[in-house]
Scaffold this active site. Structure first.
Site, PDB file in Angstrom:
ATOM      1  CE  LYS A  35      -0.339  -0.245   5.055  1.00 31.44           C
ATOM      2  NZ  LYS A  35      -1.140  -0.783   6.173  1.00 31.44           N
ATOM      3  NE  ARG A 131      -7.048   0.851  12.276  1.00 31.92           N
ATOM      4  CZ  ARG A 131      -5.841   0.625  11.753  1.00 31.92           C
ATOM      5  NH1 ARG A 131      -4.907   1.569  11.821  1.00 31.92           N
ATOM      6  NH2 ARG A 131      -5.556  -0.518  11.175  1.00 31.92           N
ATOM      7  CE1 TYR A 255      12.972  31.223   6.026  1.00 34.80           C
ATOM      8  CE2 TYR A 255      13.445  28.952   5.430  1.00 34.80           C
ATOM      9  CZ  TYR A 255      13.061  30.230   5.066  1.00 34.80           C
ATOM     10  OH  TYR A 255      12.757  30.509   3.759  1.00 34.80           O
TER      11      TYR A 255
HETATM   12  C1  LIG Z   1      -0.330  -1.832   6.817  1.00 31.38           C
HETATM   13  C2  LIG Z   1      -0.860  -3.116   7.344  1.00 31.38           C
HETATM   14  C3  LIG Z   1       0.010  -4.170   7.627  1.00 31.38           C
HETATM   15  C4  LIG Z   1       1.513  -4.040   7.568  1.00 31.38           C
HETATM   16  O1  LIG Z   1       1.976  -3.464   8.764  1.00 31.38           O
HETATM   17  P1  LIG Z   1       3.566  -3.284   9.026  1.00 31.38           P
HETATM   18  O2  LIG Z   1       3.618  -2.779  10.413  1.00 31.38           O
HETATM   19  O3  LIG Z   1       4.042  -2.287   8.029  1.00 31.38           O
HETATM   20  O4  LIG Z   1       4.172  -4.601   8.839  1.00 31.38           O
HETATM   21  C5  LIG Z   1      -0.553  -5.383   8.006  1.00 31.38           C
HETATM   22  N1  LIG Z   1      -1.890  -5.528   8.116  1.00 31.38           N
HETATM   23  C6  LIG Z   1      -2.755  -4.514   7.881  1.00 31.38           C
HETATM   24  C7  LIG Z   1      -4.214  -4.738   8.037  1.00 31.38           C
HETATM   25  C8  LIG Z   1      -2.270  -3.275   7.499  1.00 31.38           C
HETATM   26  O5  LIG Z   1      -3.126  -2.273   7.276  1.00 31.38           O
END
Ligand SMILES: *Cc1c(COP(=O)(O)O)cnc(C)c1O
Length: 360
Positions: A35, A131, A255
């Site tokens: 993703k 969630r 800055y």
């Molecule tokens: C993003 C995600 C993962 C991967 O998590 P990492 O901590 O990057 O290994 C696994 N399961 C779900 C449902 C996620 O949304």
């Protein structure tokens, strides 16, 4: 010459890191999480690299899935939040996308759909993350409704862990116990393991691993954890010095004048800033490497530039290479010094930064 800021991506390191994940549970299948453009690494390039080794790929939305399908990826793809509207089930059907089903609306949409092929469903239970997911008490009934539906194929039993990156935190065992007591007797493969659980929670591994961040070389436990040594860095964010100057004691850099020299200080200006995705909150002392040698950020990061301490490198000059993170500067160290996590640094790398691929 073009702006020198580039992210070098080592695809063989990503393949290595997948092997590290697989070695933790050799009989499990792997859903490689790609993703958010494979955590900034380029989803198409990463999926091409892992096709044939990963059993399936996970994305956050149909747009991300279609990018992979259009690139020619044939492997199974799972939508980690399922669909956001019922119309998207047509896309899922046509593009053969597996679906998380996490709530009543999605359940109804799936049951009411008339796809050409059965849906591959990842049925999510809320075991404590609070969630997404069905309440534990409702899970078995939901599972049974889906099983009774002729256009639902295999159902993967899934949950997500909130505190797997805290090694001795009891929350993980508690979540797994909730899962077992409400789904332990249901048929179907089980999946709960993000990277942290792949590395550190044998009981969470089940039949489908879901590694994300570890594929990209960053352990979710921080650089002092032994897993850091097993993983290979996959992204080197590099640039050049574009200016060098000597400042006197009492003079300030950049800055807000955040860094004030206490001694004669050689300052290097680097062509990378927060518009590239480098964290603006990087503190004075955040590690960088100049000419392969350790240096540190001094002064506030600006949009297109940042400043580093060259006191230990009197020969450093414009054009010299700088690594912001990669094999010489752990991305987790930059994240820790900036009050964030490697996930955010990787996914925040902006489109302005060209990705250059080192292929296996
Ligand atoms: C993003 C995600 C993962 C991967 O998590 P990492 O901590 O990057 O290994 C696994 N399961 C779900 C449902 C996620 O949304």
């Amino acid at each position: 010459m073009a702006r020198p800021t580039v992210a070098h991506i080592d695809l063989s390191a990503i393949r290595h890191n997948l092997e590290v994940a697989k070695a933790q549970a050799p009989t499990a299948q792997v859903l490689a999480v790609v993703k958010a453009n494979a955590y900034g690494h380029g989803a198409v390039a990463v999926a091409e690299t892992l096709a044939g080794t990963a059993d399936a790929f996970a994305v956050a939305c149909t747009e991300e899935a279609l990018e992979l399908r259009e690139s020619g990826l044939d492997a199974p793809i799972v939508l980690l939040e399922g669909v956001f509207a019922p119309e998207e089930l047509d896309i899922a059907d046509t593009a053969r996308l597996g679906l998380v089903v996490h709530g009543e609306d999605q359940l109804r949409w799936v049951l009411d759909a008339r796809p050409n092929s059965p849906f591959w469903v990842w049925l999510k239970m809320d075991t404590g993350m609070h969630r997404l997911g069905f309440a534990p008490e409702d899970y078995a009934a939901t599972h049974s409704a889906l099983r009774g539906c002729p256009h639902v194929g295999e159902i993967v039993l899934m949950t997500h862990l909130a505190r797997a990156d805290e090694p001795s935190h009891p929350g993980t065992a508690d979540q797994l116990a909730v899962f077992r007591s409400h789904a332990g007797t249901l048929p179907g493969p089980f999946s709960a393991a993000n990277s942290a659980a792949v590395i550190d929670h044998a009981k969470a591994r089940g039949q489908w691993l879901r590694p994300g961040i570890m594929l990209y070389g960053a352990t979710p436990f921080g650089e002092t954890h032994p897993s850091a040594a097993l993983l290979r860095p996959t992204m080197a964010l590099e640039s050049h010095l574009i200016g060098v100057r000597e400042l006197d004691p009492g003079e300030a850099v950049g800055y807000g004048g955040r860094f004030v020299c206490t001694a004669p200080t050689r300052v290097g200006v680097v062509a990378a800033g927060y518009a590239d995705g480098y964290p603006r909150h990087a503190r004075d002392g955040t590690p960088v490497a100049v000419n392969g040698k350790p240096s540190r950020i001094i002064g506030r990061v600006s949009m297109d530039m940042l400043t580093v301490d060259l006191s230990s490198q009197p020969e450093a000059k414009p054009g010299d290479p700088v690594q912001l993170w990669g094999d010489r500067v752990a991305v987790n160290a930059v994240a820790a010094a900036s009050g964030t996590i490697a996930y955010q640094l990787f996914t925040g790398l902006s489109a302005r930064v060209p990705r250059r691929y080192l292929r296996a």
